[in-house]
Each structure stands twice: as structure tokens, then as C-alpha cells.
Scaffold this motif. Structure first.
Motif, PDB file in Angstrom:
ATOM      1  N   THR A 182      13.483  -2.703  -8.370  1.00 30.47           N
ATOM      2  CA  THR A 182      14.516  -3.703 -10.039  1.00 30.47           C
ATOM      3  C   THR A 182      15.812  -5.046  -9.383  1.00 30.47           C
ATOM      4  O   THR A 182      15.267  -5.745 -10.230  1.00 30.47           O
ATOM      5  CB  THR A 182      15.148  -2.484 -10.390  1.00 30.47           C
ATOM      6  OG1 THR A 182      17.081  -1.846  -9.784  1.00 30.47           O
ATOM      7  CG2 THR A 182      14.986  -1.267 -11.229  1.00 30.47           C
ATOM      8  N   SER A 183      15.202  -4.722  -8.177  1.00 31.50           N
ATOM      9  CA  SER A 183      15.799  -5.979  -7.276  1.00 31.50           C
ATOM     10  C   SER A 183      14.806  -7.528  -8.353  1.00 31.50           C
ATOM     11  O   SER A 183      13.259  -7.477  -8.106  1.00 31.50           O
ATOM     12  CB  SER A 183      15.901  -6.345  -5.809  1.00 31.50           C
ATOM     13  OG  SER A 183      14.914  -6.268  -5.518  1.00 31.50           O
ATOM     14  N   GLN A 184      15.976  -8.506  -8.327  1.00 26.02           N
ATOM     15  CA  GLN A 184      15.020  -9.915  -8.258  1.00 26.02           C
ATOM     16  C   GLN A 184      14.733 -10.595  -7.449  1.00 26.02           C
ATOM     17  O   GLN A 184      15.127 -10.593  -6.571  1.00 26.02           O
ATOM     18  CB  GLN A 184      15.499 -10.490  -9.861  1.00 26.02           C
ATOM     19  CG  GLN A 184      15.459  -9.791 -11.174  1.00 26.02           C
ATOM     20  CD  GLN A 184      16.327 -10.550 -12.148  1.00 26.02           C
ATOM     21  OE1 GLN A 184      17.326 -11.642 -11.622  1.00 26.02           O
ATOM     22  NE2 GLN A 184      16.073 -10.806 -13.060  1.00 26.02           N
ATOM     23  N   SER A 185      13.379 -11.838  -7.292  1.00 24.92           N
ATOM     24  CA  SER A 185      13.349 -12.441  -6.020  1.00 24.92           C
ATOM     25  C   SER A 185      12.914 -13.713  -7.378  1.00 24.92           C
ATOM     26  O   SER A 185      11.696 -13.455  -7.728  1.00 24.92           O
ATOM     27  CB  SER A 185      12.444 -12.129  -5.156  1.00 24.92           C
ATOM     28  OG  SER A 185      11.259 -11.894  -5.916  1.00 24.92           O
ATOM     29  N   LYS A 207      10.028 -11.972  -9.137  1.00 23.20           N
ATOM     30  CA  LYS A 207       9.764 -11.143  -9.135  1.00 23.20           C
ATOM     31  C   LYS A 207      10.878 -10.450 -10.205  1.00 23.20           C
ATOM     32  O   LYS A 207      12.057 -10.548  -9.978  1.00 23.20           O
ATOM     33  CB  LYS A 207       9.742  -9.724  -8.053  1.00 23.20           C
ATOM     34  CG  LYS A 207       9.788  -8.378  -8.265  1.00 23.20           C
ATOM     35  CD  LYS A 207      10.075  -7.844  -6.864  1.00 23.20           C
ATOM     36  CE  LYS A 207      10.381  -6.420  -6.893  1.00 23.20           C
ATOM     37  NZ  LYS A 207      11.550  -5.237  -5.634  1.00 23.20           N
ATOM     38  N   ASN A 208      10.259  -9.378 -11.432  1.00 22.13           N
ATOM     39  CA  ASN A 208      11.626  -8.716 -12.313  1.00 22.13           C
ATOM     40  C   ASN A 208      12.642 -10.067 -12.862  1.00 22.13           C
ATOM     41  O   ASN A 208      13.505 -10.008 -13.284  1.00 22.13           O
ATOM     42  CB  ASN A 208      12.398  -7.917 -11.231  1.00 22.13           C
ATOM     43  CG  ASN A 208      11.740  -6.590 -11.221  1.00 22.13           C
ATOM     44  OD1 ASN A 208      10.445  -6.287 -11.418  1.00 22.13           O
ATOM     45  ND2 ASN A 208      12.271  -6.455  -9.670  1.00 22.13           N
ATOM     46  N   ILE A 209      11.852 -11.450 -13.469  1.00 19.30           N
ATOM     47  CA  ILE A 209      12.307 -12.336 -13.628  1.00 19.30           C
ATOM     48  C   ILE A 209      11.328 -12.410 -14.964  1.00 19.30           C
ATOM     49  O   ILE A 209      10.820 -12.870 -15.088  1.00 19.30           O
ATOM     50  CB  ILE A 209      12.624 -13.610 -12.954  1.00 19.30           C
ATOM     51  CG1 ILE A 209      13.612 -12.953 -11.467  1.00 19.30           C
ATOM     52  CG2 ILE A 209      13.094 -15.112 -13.550  1.00 19.30           C
ATOM     53  CD1 ILE A 209      13.588 -14.527 -10.666  1.00 19.30           C
ATOM     54  N   SER A 262       2.533 -14.967  -8.995  1.00 25.19           N
ATOM     55  CA  SER A 262       2.816 -16.607  -9.112  1.00 25.19           C
ATOM     56  C   SER A 262       2.336 -17.116 -10.195  1.00 25.19           C
ATOM     57  O   SER A 262       1.544 -16.769 -10.710  1.00 25.19           O
ATOM     58  CB  SER A 262       2.163 -16.503  -7.978  1.00 25.19           C
ATOM     59  OG  SER A 262       2.921 -15.937  -6.783  1.00 25.19           O
ATOM     60  N   VAL A 263       2.874 -17.991 -10.321  1.00 26.27           N
ATOM     61  CA  VAL A 263       2.561 -19.029 -12.026  1.00 26.27           C
ATOM     62  C   VAL A 263       2.632 -20.041 -11.423  1.00 26.27           C
ATOM     63  O   VAL A 263       3.468 -20.584 -11.041  1.00 26.27           O
ATOM     64  CB  VAL A 263       3.522 -18.252 -12.777  1.00 26.27           C
ATOM     65  CG1 VAL A 263       4.492 -18.688 -13.118  1.00 26.27           C
ATOM     66  CG2 VAL A 263       2.428 -18.986 -14.649  1.00 26.27           C
TER      67      VAL A 263
END
Length: 374
Positions: A182-185, A207-209, A262-263
């Protein structure tokens, strides 16, 4: 629970080694039988014949059979579960069977479901979750998407383990795995130089944002000096406290798969100058869980190409030469007394009708290293 367990596990610590220091015969023993992954009650009855009487792996396999048989009828299955999990992980590590990955999952999944609510089985459940999490790593957005949502399965298993009241090794491992899942990066890149007044792109990996918080800061000399050394203790405080020219929020595509993606996002055009683009997962840049990144950029209509000391100064937008352009040389040197880089003003040049000039580099002491900027 017994002296026998203590001695057996000490023996296994020795026999489980990879035998790299032992010369192996042509008929060296290999764990190539699928039956080595069988459930405990079946495993203890299996035969593993070999001519290789010196094989440490074979001896470890036989010891596991005795240890598991010793605990098969225990009223409390904790020791059996512990030994069986260790056995399956050992076989997974040493097996040469072509389907060992699938056999391992089936074996560990069998233990988890057989002792579903026993706290000692939480380690088996954790290994099942870990298996799904590792499979999720193989997801390729533009390739193999088979295991895209496997991390969701891993998360659900970890959350179920954490609902248990009793503490266990598996519960601790599940807690750590869940935090990782669940960590964000956040990472992002931009072109170092962009054209004035024209929108440009930033490539964001996240990730997860769900929402990106961005701001543009005008880079003054003090801030530019700090940006040369991100290990300076004032680096992030200076960026966080700097007044922003513009701030906005950018929603990111919602994927609901706990994967990294990625975007490309649009950054509105800016006047000529030097700026810092700051991106974070929160509007509160001083929060404990904030992830923040900063990128220095130029906005300029000027570009140049060179071959050695021959330079052509060009219009960055259309590539046409810039005649009579003034070129100021700056040399960056390392000041050993101040333990930092300093800039010294050098010569000036004026380009000809083709935007051309020749850079004249002065001779320097071999110990005096510098870099040129324009």
C-alpha cells in the motif's frame, strides 16, 4: 518443543547448504520429484532413492521426513506446521522440477487452508500472499497483463491475517508486506530546457497516488546553489518554503490494481527564465507522509550545437541560426577551501551571421578542474 526438535533443526541448518564446496559425482542427487511437495501425511511415505550417499540435500530430505512424522499426530499442530513450511521452502529452493513454482504454491496453499484459523498457519497465509505479490511484479502494461490484479489478492490475505488476535511470525510478516503493497511512490522527469510560452510535458511514474500536487517556483541564485547539492540540510526546507508562481492539482488515472504506472501530464507554458517544478502526493509539504520531488528547468528560446570548440547558436523552436548573439562563458570550479563549487565569469563572444563562434578554452593547471556553462 522438544530436545529432538532442537537437534534436528541444528542438523538441518548444516544439511540444507548448497554443497558448492563438495565435488559432485555424475549421479549427484537432485530433488526432481513432484512428490517432494506432497502434503505432510503423504510426504513422509515417499521414497527418494539415490546412489549419491554423500548428498547433503538427500540427508536433509530424509531428516524432514522423520521430523514431520514425529509431529504428525501432535494434538497441537504448531510444530508440524512450522516444520512443514520449512520443508516446502527448502524444496522450492533446491528442486529442479520444471513446475516447481506451481507445486510450491499448491503445497503452501494447502497448509494455509488445512489449518485456516490456527495462528501458526498465518506464516503459510503470508507466503501465499507473498507469492501473489511476486507474481504481480511480472505485470507489463504493454505486454503480459496476466497477474495485474494479483497484488489485490495479496492485500486481502494480509488484512485477514492482521485481524487475528494472537501474534505470530506470519502476522508480523503480513504487516510488513501490507505496508509495502500500500506504500506510495512518485518519480517524474521533464525536459531540461523548454520553449517560452509553449506547454511542455512531464513524465510521471506513480504508485497508489490519485492526485498530484504541483507548483512552479522561480529559481533565484540562492536556490540554484542549493539545487547543486540535494544532501544539504537546507535543500528541502528551502524548496518547501519558497513562494510559488503557480500551484495546481493534477488527477492521475485511477487503476485500482496497486501497480506502478506512468503517465504524461501537461505543464502550461512559462516565460523565459529558470524554474523549479515541485511535485508531491500531498498539498501539505511538511506532512510526515509526504513524498516530494523537485526538478530544475530552463525556459529559453535559445539552443546550441557544437563539435569540439565549434559552436552554433540557434533558435530552439525553428532551428534557425541566431546572428550577433552575445555568448557569456561561465566556468564552474571546485573550491577546496569552501568545499563547494563556485562560478567564475569568463570571456564573451558574439556569433556571426551563421550563429557561429569558436570557444577558446584557456590552459589550466592539471589539478584545477572546471566545467563551462553558457
Amino acid at each position: 518443543p522438544t530436545l529432538y526438535d532442537l537437534l534436528v533443526h541444528r542438523a538441518l541448518d548444516y544439511f540444507e547448504n548448497d554443497e558448492r564446496d563438495i565435488k559432485k559425482p555424475a549421479y549427484a542427487f537432485e530433488i526432481d520429484q513432484a512428490s517432494a511437495f506432497d502434503p505432510a501425511a503423504d510426504f513422509v511415505t515417499r521414497k527418494f532413492p539415490t546412489k549419491d550417499s554423500f548428498s547433503l540435500q538427500h540427508k536433509a530430505l530424509l531428516i524432514y521426513q522423520r521430523l514431520i512424522a514425529f509431529h504428525l499426530k501432535d494434538s497441537k499442530p504448531d510444530a508440524l506446521i512450522d516444520a512443514d513450511i520449512k520443508r516446502i521452502e527448502f524444496i522450492k529452493d533446491k528442486s529442479t522440477h520444471s513446475a516447481k513454482d506451481e507445486l510450491y504454491f499448491n503445497a503452501i496453499n494447502h497448509i494455509a487452508h488445512q489449518y485456516e484459523n490456527v495462528p501458526a498457519a498465518s506464516q503459510a497465509w503470508y507466503l501465499v500472499a507473498q507469492y501473489y505479490n511476486e507474481k504481480a511484479d511480472s505485470y507489463k502494461p504493454h505486454g503480459d497483463t496476466t497477474h495485474r490484479f494479483d497484488r489485490i489478492k495479496a492485500k486481502e490475505i494480509c488484512e485477514r491475517i492482521l485481524q487475528q488476535k494472537d501474534s505470530s511470525e506470519g502476522k508480523i510478516n503480513a504487516y510488513n508486506l501490507l505496508n509495502s503493497i500500500t506504500s506510495q511512490s512518485l518519480q517524474f522527469t521533464i525536459e531540461k530546457v523548454n520553449i517560452p510560452g509553449q506547454a511542455f510535458r512531464a513524465l510521471v511514474s506513480y504508485k497508489n497516488i490519485s492526485t498530484l500536487h504541483l507548483r512552479i517556483i522561480k529559481a533565484d541564485e540562492k536556490l540554484k546553489e542549493l539545487l547543486m547539492n540535494q544532501y544539504d540540510e537546507n535543500y528541502w526546507p528551502s524548496i518547501i518554503s519558497a513562494p510559488s508562481l503557480k500551484s495546481w492539482q493534477q488527477p492521475l488515472p485511477v487503476t485500482n490494481d496497486l501497480q506502478g504506472h506512468s503517465v504524461e501530464i501537461k505543464i502550461d507554458g512559462l516565460p523565459s527564465g529558470e524554474y523549479v517544478l515541485v511535485a508531491s502526493n500531498s498539498n501539505d509539504l511538511k506532512g510526515n507522509s509526504v513524498i516530494i520531488g523537485a526538478r530544475f528547468l530552463y525556459v529559453s528560446g535559445i539552443s546550441y550545437v557544437n563539435n569540439g570548440n565549434d559552436y552554433f547558436v540557434l533558435n530552439r523552436d525553428n532551428g534557425q541560426p541566431l546572428a550577433k548573439a552575445a555568448v557569456q562563458i561561465w566556468e564552474q570550479k571546485y573550491d577546496y577551501k569552501q568545499s563547494k563549487y563556485t562560478k567564475e565569469k569568463g570571456k564573451t563572444y558574439t556569433t556571426d551571421a551563421n550563429g557561429f563562434f569558436v570557444l577558446n578554452i584557456p590552459k589550466r593547471d592539471n589539478n584545477n578542474y572546471g566545467n563551462y556553462s553558457y
